[in-house]
Design a protein around this motif. Structure first.
Motif, PDB file in Angstrom:
ATOM      1  N   ALA A  24       0.845  -1.206   0.000  1.00  0.00           N
ATOM      2  CA  ALA A  24       0.000   0.000   0.000  1.00  0.00           C
ATOM      3  C   ALA A  24       0.877   1.252   0.000  1.00  0.00           C
ATOM      4  CB  ALA A  24      -0.917  -0.015   1.213  1.00  0.00           C
ATOM      5  N   ARG A  25       1.966   1.178   0.735  1.00  0.00           N
ATOM      6  CA  ARG A  25       2.871   2.344   0.808  1.00  0.00           C
ATOM      7  C   ARG A  25       3.590   2.554  -0.523  1.00  0.00           C
ATOM      8  NH1 ARG A  25       4.037   4.822   6.291  1.00  0.00           N
ATOM      9  NH2 ARG A  25       2.246   3.943   7.351  1.00  0.00           N
ATOM     10  N   LEU A  26       3.917   1.444  -1.179  1.00  0.00           N
ATOM     11  CA  LEU A  26       4.570   1.568  -2.498  1.00  0.00           C
ATOM     12  C   LEU A  26       3.615   2.264  -3.473  1.00  0.00           C
ATOM     13  CD1 LEU A  26       6.243  -1.960  -2.854  1.00  0.00           C
ATOM     14  CD2 LEU A  26       7.310   0.200  -2.122  1.00  0.00           C
ATOM     15  N   GLY A  27       2.339   1.871  -3.408  1.00  0.00           N
ATOM     16  CA  GLY A  27       1.318   2.492  -4.250  1.00  0.00           C
ATOM     17  C   GLY A  27       1.185   3.973  -3.923  1.00  0.00           C
ATOM     18  N   ASP A  28       1.191   4.275  -2.636  1.00  0.00           N
ATOM     19  CA  ASP A  28       1.099   5.672  -2.188  1.00  0.00           C
ATOM     20  C   ASP A  28       2.296   6.461  -2.731  1.00  0.00           C
ATOM     21  OD1 ASP A  28       0.628   8.012  -0.869  1.00  0.00           O
ATOM     22  OD2 ASP A  28       0.624   7.157   1.156  1.00  0.00           O
TER      23      ASP A  28
END
Ligand code: TPP
Ligand code: MG
Length: 549
Positions: free
Chosen positions: A206-210
């Protein structure tokens, strides 16, 4: 609390498996893949050395425990595998504390194995040899973890835990102490725990996507690599990301080598306040940082321009928010995070021109022209020509190293070493020795000032004994120039305690029966290094230089 145990140190003839605390310690090192240890024996480590004798581990004999600690650090920096130092209690410990302090600030995985007096007397100052009031207290200041094995049965677990910690998260040094009688005590349980595997923190998708979304909203991204990017071997993933974003890649001194400094998007460690790289950074609307604490020194007192969007990737939760608060923090290995962010951008079909290679090239050129002490560049260019692309330069706290941080291009991870955090003079020679022992086929060059060399020059004995082909380049101005410069800058030129009366280093080489050369120019120095790399002995190359101040 503490009690004396009866000791039966001898393994029976029928049972050759490890038996005593000392034998278990050495067996546990073997289980953890240790092939070399650096140290100096004493009567407090006789049992350990006896066990080493019948092990396949190579012992490299230092001349001072400071040297042994730095050698273990050099071994670790060059190979990425834990380096091991074996020292005696008391003075062995206080001597090794300095290089371990350096390994701590620079996140190098060093394992210290030491002894103490008998359990009953530990910390009691009852007049035993090598009494130290608080040995674990000394080592607590310079390690992430530090323990005393109070029974032979506890030794394997203590050693296993030390290695587990070196292979998990941020690799800072550890220390295991085995009191004298524990080393000779027979263990009831001879089980050696399996070696811990190296684990790399995996980023939250999710953080990579963010991160990808934030990078997509940005128009001009810059990337900054610290030592964490070197340790993770993140280079190819960082470069793929840089190419997608047209982003320049900057590094700290510890980050040198994370990406090749001759790549069209790489600016290396050329940032300085108010130079061309600084101008470029002020235009960036997003900075993506891999494995750097953005420390006070690296940022010239927190003057590195930080744009509104700051994404930080780090293996250490504390470091991730230290010194500059990120808008997004990703707890992860730099390579895994860089690859993941690049994939997330690719799946969104995102590519931008960003700053682009042309702007980077112009910025590099201007920054090189205005760099601090750019007039010394011929020496650094000569050094670069003499050392193969994968060759390692180990640099001490000397003026030429500070210039090299910006002007000496590094192409591969783990090929530029500098005592970055603790700033210890005398780092270069023993670290070169450790690096060369770890990578005998790789060119390793020691770059040191005349002052710094004298801190650890006794380790020449080790380099000769091990027949290590290390060119030792001494930039010689018979001065503590860095201090003299500071006295000129802030004390109105009131110089004190900076002039040195040095030995003749070519004569010193003669005393060790190794080649010694005086190189009066960059070209002569280059030729001397090339020759020295072809020998099977260290060579002293004394390079007289113009005063800096
Ligand atoms: C252990 C330690 N003590 C003192 C210092 C302070 N110090 C920093 S640079 C320096 C002078 C180094 O002299 P030299 O090795 O000849 O290099 P130069 O500055 O002359 O290039 C000193 C004393 C230090 N960094 N480390
Ligand atoms: Mg000097």
């Amino acid at each position: 609390m503490v009690e004396l145990h009866e000791v039966d140190a001898r393994p029976t003839a029928a049972d050759q498996s490890p038996a005593t605390g000392a034998q278990l310690a050495i067996a546990a090192l073997e289980t953890n893949g240790v092939d070399t240890v650096f140290g100096i024996p004493g009567v407090h480590t006789l049992a350990l050395y006896d066990a080493l004798r019948s092990s396949r581990i190579r012992h490299v004999l230092a001349r001072h425990e400071q040297g042994a600690g730095f050698m273990a650090d050099g071994y670790a920096r060059a190979s990425g595998r834990p380096g091991v130092a074996v020292v005696i209690t008391g003075p062995g410990i206080t001597n090794v504390a300095t290089p371990i302090g350096e390994a701590y600030t620079d996140s190098s995985p060093v394992f210290v194995l030491s002894s103490n007096g008998p359990r009953a007397y530990v910390d009691q100052m009852r007049g035993s040899l090598h009494d130290l009031k608080d040995q674990l207290g000394v080592m607590a200041a310079v390690t992430q973890w530090n323990t005393r094995a109070m029974r032979a049965d506890d030794v394997p677990a203590a050693i296993a835990e030390g290695f587990r910690r070196l292979r998990t998260g941020r690799p800072r040094p550890v220390h295991v102490e085995i009191p004298l009688d524990v080393m000779d005590e027979a263990a009831l349980d001879r089980t050696i725990p399996e070696a811990a595997r190296t684990t790399r923190p995996v980023p939250d998708p999710a953080r990579l996507g963010d991160a990808a979304e934030r990078l997509r909203r940005a128009t001009k991204v810059a990337i900054y690599c610290g030592g964490g990017a070197v340790q993770a071997a993140a280079g190819e993933f960082v470069l793929a990301l840089a190419a997608r974003l047209g982003a320049p890649v900057l590094t700290s001194t510890m980050g040198k080598g994370a990406v090749p400094e001759d790549h069209p998007l790489v600016l290396g460690a050329l940032w300085a306040p108010e130079n061309a790289v600084d101008d470029l950074l002020r235009e960036a609307d997003c900075l993506l940082v891999f494995g750097s604490k953005l420390g006070a020194d690296t940022t010239s007192g927190f003057r590195l321009p930080i744009p509104a969007e700051l994404i930080r990737v780090d293996v250490d939760e504390r470091e991730m928010t230290l010194n500059a608060r990120p808008t997004l923090a990703i707890l992860a290995d730099a390579a895994l995070a860089a690859a993941g962010i690049e994939r997330a951008l690719a799946s969104r079909g995102h590519t931008v021109g960003g700053f682009g290679a042309e702007r980077v090239a112009a910025t590099r050129l201007r920054a090189l022209e205005t760099a601090w002490h750019a007039e010394r560049r011929p020496y650094l260019d000569a050094l670069r020509r003499a050392i193969p692309r994968d060759g390692i330069s180990v640099t001490d706290m000397t003026m030429m190293s500070y210039v090299a941080s910006a002007l000496y291009p590094v192409y591969q991870p783990r090929t530029f070493m500098f005592p970055s955090g603790y700033g210890t003079l005398g780092f270069a020679l023993p670290v070169s020795i450790g690096a060369k022992v770890a990578k005998p086929e790789t060119a390793v060059v020691c770059v040191v000032g005349d002052g710094g060399f004298q801190y650890t020059m006794s380790e020449l004995g080790t380099a000769v004994q091990e027949r290590l082909a290390i060119p030792i380049v001494i930039f010689n101005d018979s001065t503590y120039s860095a201090v003299k410069e500071a006295q000129a800058a802030s004390r109105g030129g009131r110089f004190i305690a900076v002039d040195l009366v040095n030995p003749d280093y070519v004569d010193l080489a003669k005393a060790y029966r190794i080649p010694g050369i005086r190189a009066e120019s960059p070209d002569a120095m280059e030729a001397a290094i090339v020759q020295a790399l072809g020998r099977d002995l260290p060579t002293i190359i004394d390079v007289p230089i113009e005063p800096w101040v």
